[in-house]
Design an enzyme around this catalytic site. Structure first.
Site, short mmCIF file in Angstrom:
data_model
loop_
_atom_site.label_atom_id
_atom_site.label_comp_id
_atom_site.label_asym_id
_atom_site.label_seq_id
_atom_site.Cartn_x
_atom_site.Cartn_y
_atom_site.Cartn_z
CB CYS A 73 22.60 131.10 118.39
SG CYS A 73 22.91 132.14 119.90
CG HIS A 74 22.29 129.63 114.60
ND1 HIS A 74 23.31 130.54 115.12
CD2 HIS A 74 21.27 130.34 114.04
CE1 HIS A 74 22.63 131.75 115.03
NE2 HIS A 74 21.56 131.57 114.26
N GLY A 75 22.49 125.69 117.45
CA GLY A 75 22.75 124.34 117.62
C GLY A 75 23.96 123.80 117.36
#
Ligand code: FES
Length: 242
Positions: free
Chosen positions: A206-208
């Site tokens: 999703c955001h690493g």
């Protein structure tokens, strides 16, 4: 009809009604005599105050008057009736309160399907070494990792004091070979992917966010390590989560 004739007729009527009037007056007199409160000399009812008169002739209002003659039945009988009514209503109220509390508890307690989800039992013999299994527990994914000896060594050798959520591997496992975690990213709640990322653990696309082989946050926006649920090993090959 002449005036004289009218007067004569009226006189005859009164004369015929006279015995009946006398009779009703006698009945009234007899009733008055029977009534002790009736004073024949003054021809009206007399009120006797229930309060005693003192020596001075004044009424003593500090003495409680007796109302015995107004009560029905004996004093003991009246008390028994009062006690019975209080006891009966008390018993009925207690029964009603008990039923209300019992039905409230039955309604508020968890249903059978919810209780079944509260704990999940897993047969560990079915998970080979070096593999992940995801199970559902209380609506959330739970990761179960059967770690290899190399993975255990790597997790224990990490300098955990320098991590953003410092935690030694020994505080995250009960048995080093079994890592059990809630599979929800601590950033915004995505489900990380296993056996990926820069640290050989989990990666949240999703955001690493990257997690290591102990589930600790190592890189990306995730502020905390993956959560460890309550679990227990009832025997060598079984795991109970919850
Ligand atoms: S939810 Fe996992 S990195 Fe944002």
């Amino acid at each position: 009809m002449s005036l004289t004739h009218k007067a004569a007729t009226s006189l005859v009527r009164r004369t015929t009604q006279l015995p009946a009037l006398r009779q009703s007056a006698a009945v009234v007199q007899r009733r008055h005599k029977a009534d002790s409160n009736f004073d024949a000399s003054t021809s009206h009812a007399v009120f006797e105050s229930p309060f005693h008169r003192g020596q001075s002739g004044q009424q003593d209002t500090t003495v409680i008057p007796s109302f015995k003659k107004y009560r029905g039945g004996s004093e003991a009988g009246n008390k028994m009736f009062s006690y019975f009514m209080v006891g009966a209503f008390g018993g009925l109220t207690a029964l009603g309160a008990k039923d209300t509390v019992a039905s409230f508890l039955v309604n508020m307690s968890a249903s059978a399907d919810v209780l079944a989800q509260a704990k999940v039992e897993v047969d560990l013999a079915t998970i080979p070494e070096g593999k992940n299994v995801i199970i559902k527990w209380r609506g959330k994914p739970v990761f179960i990792r059967h770690r290899t000896a190399d993975e255990i060594q790597e997790a224990e050798a990490t300098d955990w004091q320098k991590l953003r959520d410092p935690q030694p591997d020994s505080a995250r496992v009960q048995k080093p070979e079994w890592l059990i975690m809630v599979g929800v990213c601590t950033h915004l709640g995505c489900v990380p992917i296993g056996e990926s990322g820069d640290f050989g653990g989990w990666f949240c696309p999703c955001h690493g966010s990257h997690y290591d082989i102990s589930g600790r946050a190592r890189k990306g926006p995730a502020p905390l390590n993956l959560e460890i649920p309550a679990y227990d090993f009832p025997d060598e090959t079984n795991l109970v989560i919850g």
